[in-house]
Motif scaffolding. Structure first.
Motif, PDB file in Angstrom:
ATOM      1  N   ALA A  41      -3.370   2.801  -4.817  1.00 38.79           N
ATOM      2  CA  ALA A  41      -4.867   2.383  -5.009  1.00 38.79           C
ATOM      3  C   ALA A  41      -5.533   2.093  -5.194  1.00 38.79           C
ATOM      4  O   ALA A  41      -6.572   1.029  -4.291  1.00 38.79           O
ATOM      5  CB  ALA A  41      -5.420   3.972  -6.089  1.00 38.79           C
ATOM      6  N   VAL A  42      -5.032   0.744  -6.020  1.00 39.88           N
ATOM      7  CA  VAL A  42      -5.806  -0.601  -5.751  1.00 39.88           C
ATOM      8  C   VAL A  42      -5.811  -1.134  -5.047  1.00 39.88           C
ATOM      9  O   VAL A  42      -6.812  -2.587  -4.898  1.00 39.88           O
ATOM     10  CB  VAL A  42      -5.783  -1.783  -7.513  1.00 39.88           C
ATOM     11  N   ARG A  76      -4.738  -1.006  -1.798  1.00 38.97           N
ATOM     12  CA  ARG A  76      -5.339  -0.138  -0.528  1.00 38.97           C
ATOM     13  C   ARG A  76      -6.858  -0.345  -1.216  1.00 38.97           C
ATOM     14  O   ARG A  76      -7.826  -0.726   0.071  1.00 38.97           O
ATOM     15  CB  ARG A  76      -5.401   1.992  -0.468  1.00 38.97           C
ATOM     16  N   ALA A  77      -7.392   0.125  -2.054  1.00 37.43           N
ATOM     17  CA  ALA A  77      -8.779  -0.310  -2.202  1.00 37.43           C
ATOM     18  C   ALA A  77      -9.671  -1.532  -1.699  1.00 37.43           C
ATOM     19  O   ALA A  77     -11.023  -1.902  -1.362  1.00 37.43           O
ATOM     20  CB  ALA A  77      -9.325   0.024  -3.583  1.00 37.43           C
ATOM     21  N   ASP A  78      -8.803  -2.556  -1.730  1.00 35.63           N
ATOM     22  CA  ASP A  78     -10.026  -3.889  -1.282  1.00 35.63           C
ATOM     23  C   ASP A  78     -10.050  -4.045  -0.004  1.00 35.63           C
ATOM     24  O   ASP A  78     -10.466  -4.394  -0.045  1.00 35.63           O
ATOM     25  CB  ASP A  78      -8.280  -5.060  -1.620  1.00 35.63           C
ATOM     26  N   GLU A 121     -10.436  -0.778   1.895  1.00 40.97           N
ATOM     27  CA  GLU A 121     -10.810   0.596   2.065  1.00 40.97           C
ATOM     28  C   GLU A 121     -12.248   0.855   3.265  1.00 40.97           C
ATOM     29  O   GLU A 121     -12.152   2.027   4.050  1.00 40.97           O
ATOM     30  CB  GLU A 121     -11.360   1.566   0.797  1.00 40.97           C
ATOM     31  N   ARG A 122     -13.020   0.237   3.196  1.00 42.04           N
ATOM     32  CA  ARG A 122     -13.713   0.065   4.625  1.00 42.04           C
ATOM     33  C   ARG A 122     -12.796  -0.230   5.702  1.00 42.04           C
ATOM     34  O   ARG A 122     -13.355  -0.034   7.254  1.00 42.04           O
ATOM     35  CB  ARG A 122     -15.203  -0.944   4.237  1.00 42.04           C
ATOM     36  N   PRO A 135      -9.126   0.394   6.956  1.00 43.60           N
ATOM     37  CA  PRO A 135      -7.949   1.129   6.180  1.00 43.60           C
ATOM     38  C   PRO A 135      -6.681   0.215   7.513  1.00 43.60           C
ATOM     39  O   PRO A 135      -5.617   0.211   7.283  1.00 43.60           O
ATOM     40  CB  PRO A 135      -8.186   2.638   5.954  1.00 43.60           C
ATOM     41  N   GLU A 148       0.323  -0.984  -0.100  1.00 46.16           N
ATOM     42  CA  GLU A 148       0.131   0.070  -0.201  1.00 46.16           C
ATOM     43  C   GLU A 148       0.734   1.118   0.176  1.00 46.16           C
ATOM     44  O   GLU A 148       0.381   2.464  -0.333  1.00 46.16           O
ATOM     45  CB  GLU A 148      -1.274   0.204   0.944  1.00 46.16           C
TER      46      GLU A 148
END
Length: 309
Positions: free
Chosen positions: A74-75, A77-79, A81-82, A84, A61
């Motif tokens: 970013a991809v 981290r997005a996995d 994201e809820r 973090p 990340e």
């Protein structure tokens, strides 16, 4: 990936710990202790791999790392994201687990060094080394060859039958390689706090397993029970006032010897429950499968992040 964290790091270890704790007092220890330890170690290993995967995700990340390796941070981290926090928390938990395992390994190395000193002493045909010492001590020293170390203070405290029971107990530790079970349980406890609840329980089960094997060999459970009581009383008496004995020794050991004696005199085993050792094994195996999916998902995530870079 967050569901993998929940299952492999939280749910499965707790379930295994609960099952092991529930079964520990209901099964013959010599029949169940190895399976229970395998369950604990398997779940701990799965937890460790999952933490490693999430720790690597925490590294992935970082933008400088992503730029260097050619994928989109970013991809990654997005996995989660809820949630973090899960990656950084996993990295911290992994460091704590590794540090705990290192401490256990160092303790084991010191114990091996002490054992090596005893292996240098003469041993008779019965694998017994007798030491001239007023303190009442007896313990198994694993290795090649393994032996039982007994002090003259302990020998004088027991009659011939009780002494035979004592030797049978310590030889049971050697033959079953109980020191490895204790070591693996301690390593598992270093990985996950749920298993710290079980460390003393496993150590107690190991002693009970040796008690049961000694009772089978001697052929009289009461003789083994009397030997345990006599040895414990004499050992406690000779430790009084010795600087080598921790001040809290009596408090930490309180209740263990009476429980061992009571179990020998009035066993409460439920043979029909033996098949239930499959429960912690099944949960541990499920944790391994779920952890494998976690690693596979992490690999796919990195692949996708590389494709979208």
């Amino acid at each position: 990936m967050f569901d993998h964290f929940v299952v492999s790091v939280i749910v499965c270890p707790v379930l295994v710990a609960v099952f092991v704790r529930w079964l520990a007092d209901r099964l013959r220890p010599e029949a169940a202790v190895t399976v229970l330890v395998i369950s604990i170690v398997t779940a701990a290993a799965a937890c460790l791999v999952s933490l490693s995967a999430f720790a690597l995700k925490a590294v992935a990340e970082l933008h400088p790392v992503a730029v260097r390796l050619g994928f989109s941070d970013a991809v990654v981290r997005a996995d989660t994201e809820r949630e973090p926090w899960v990656s950084s928390l996993s990295a911290v938990l992994l460091l704590v687990a590794v540090a705990g395992m290192v401490r256990v390994a160092r303790l084991h190395r010191r114990e091996k060094q002490v054992a090596a000193e005893f292996r240098g002493l003469p041993v008779d045909t019965d694998r017994v080394t007798m030491i001239d010492d007023i303190r009442a001590e007896a313990f198994a020293v694993p290795g090649a060859p393994g032996r039982v170390v007994v002090t003259t203070g302990m020998r004088s405290a027991l009659d011939d039958q009780q002494y035979s029971a004592l030797l049978a107990h310590e030889r049971a530790h050697l033959d079953a390689r109980h020191h490895y079970l204790v070591l693996f349980a301690r390593l598992a406890a270093a990985v996950h706090p749920a298993f710290r609840w079980l460390t003393r329980r496993i150590e107690f089960l190991v002693e009970r397993a040796a008690d049961e094997r000694a009772a089978e060999q001697v052929g009289d459970r009461r003789v083994v029970a009397k030997a345990i009581g006599a040895a414990a009383l004499r050992a406690a008496h000779t430790r009084v006032g010795l600087s080598m004995a921790p001040a809290s020794w009596d408090l930490r050991s309180a209740g263990v010897v009476p429980r061992r004696v009571a179990s020998l005199l009035a066993p409460r085993f439920t043979a029909g429950l033996l098949a239930l050792v499959a429960l912690p094994l099944a949960v541990a195996a499920g944790s391994v499968i779920w952890t494998g999916e976690c690693v596979a998902d992490f690999g796919e995530l990195l692949y996708t992040a590389g494709m979208l870079h």
